[in-house]
Design a protein around this motif. Structure first.
Motif: not given
Length: 271
Positions: A145-146, A149-150, A152, A195, A199, A202, A207, A209, A237
């Motif tokens: 997730l880290y 998310f960072r 994309q 994480v 948010l 996003l 994404l 998820i 998600h």
């Protein structure tokens, strides 16, 4: 003469087809000035004349690049879905950060930039975020997730199983302080790299998820809080809560659902 040409064409065609295999490859990291081992699993009938989606599977604390291959039959999934599966090594407790205090722990740069570029150069991947996914277990769940998310622009689908999605309750565990500095003296850094606090990155559209956690896992509360925050912010998600603890039996079951999820997203993008 026509028969000879046919045999030559057949031979050349066969050169493009490689039997299913697991490669152990060393990839040099300029960011850390060292070579890093990785497993790469290709599907049966892998051919350089076509292209395949790729899924990156991240190991947990205390694990290495062979962890996922010992937990699950990765070849089965590579064959079933026509995937290239990449299992990087990330040190025993890197947490997939670019550590601000340890130059030999720059695993965000390694996985998100150096490794992805190397894999796309050396394997017949679909070099497009829409056909690239990342997930992992425990520390690797945080990493999935880290990094997702960072970055994309790199991954279109991200996941986590039993992930450490909030590192703040564990200031003395798993060498996190060796990567970020002590929580007491570097609270802002810990907050920024949890994480559950990311948010704001996003938009709810970019994404796909998926994440899950066993109800008797020590990371369960953090995963529920992440799920609730995503619901509050209307971020689509899939969250799965089911019986289970923090062990290989749970992850073997979880990865089947996550790879099915990723494959469904890849297939939808073909239409």
């Amino acid at each position: 003469m026509r028969k000879i040409y046919s045999l030559v064409a057949l031979f050349l065609g066969l050169q493009c087809i490689v039997l299913a295999k697991t490669d152990t490859v060393q990839v040099h990291s300029d960011a850390m000035d060292k070579d890093v081992p990785n497993l790469i699993i290709t599907p049966s009938g892998y051919s350089s004349s076509t292209t395949y989606p790729s899924v990156y599977l991240l190991h947990g604390a205390g694990g290495d690049y062979t962890t996922w291959a010992r937990i699950a039959d990765l070849q089965q999934y590579a064959d079933r879905y026509g995937l290239i599966i990449v299992c990087p090594d990330a040190g025993v407790t890197s947490w997939y950060f670019d550590s601000p205090i340890d130059p030999k722990m720059q695993y965000e740069s390694y996985v998100a930039s150096e490794l992805v570029a190397w894999v796309d150069d050396h394997y017949a991947t679909k070099p497009d975020r829409a056909y690239r996914a990342i997930t992992g277990l425990s520390m690797g769940g945080h990493g999935g997730l880290y990094l997702g998310f960072r970055h994309q622009d790199v991954w279109g689908a991200v996941g986590s199983t039993s992930g450490g999605v909030d590192i703040r309750p564990f200031p003395l565990n798993w060498d996190i302080a060796k990567r970020l500095g002590s929580y007491a003296e570097n609270k802002e850094v810990w907050e920024e790299n949890s994480v559950i606090n990311m948010l704001h990155l996003l938009d709810g559209k970019t994404l796909d998820i998926i994440f899950d956690c066993g109800r008797h896992d020590f990371f369960y509360d953090a995963n529920v809080r992440l799920h609730e925050k995503m619901e509050e912010r209307n971020i689509p998600h899939d969250f799965i809560s089911r019986p289970g603890v923090h062990n290989a039996e749970y992850w073997q079951n979880a990865i089947a659902y996550q790879l099915l999820f990723f494959n469904s997203k890849f297939e939808a993008r073909k239409k």
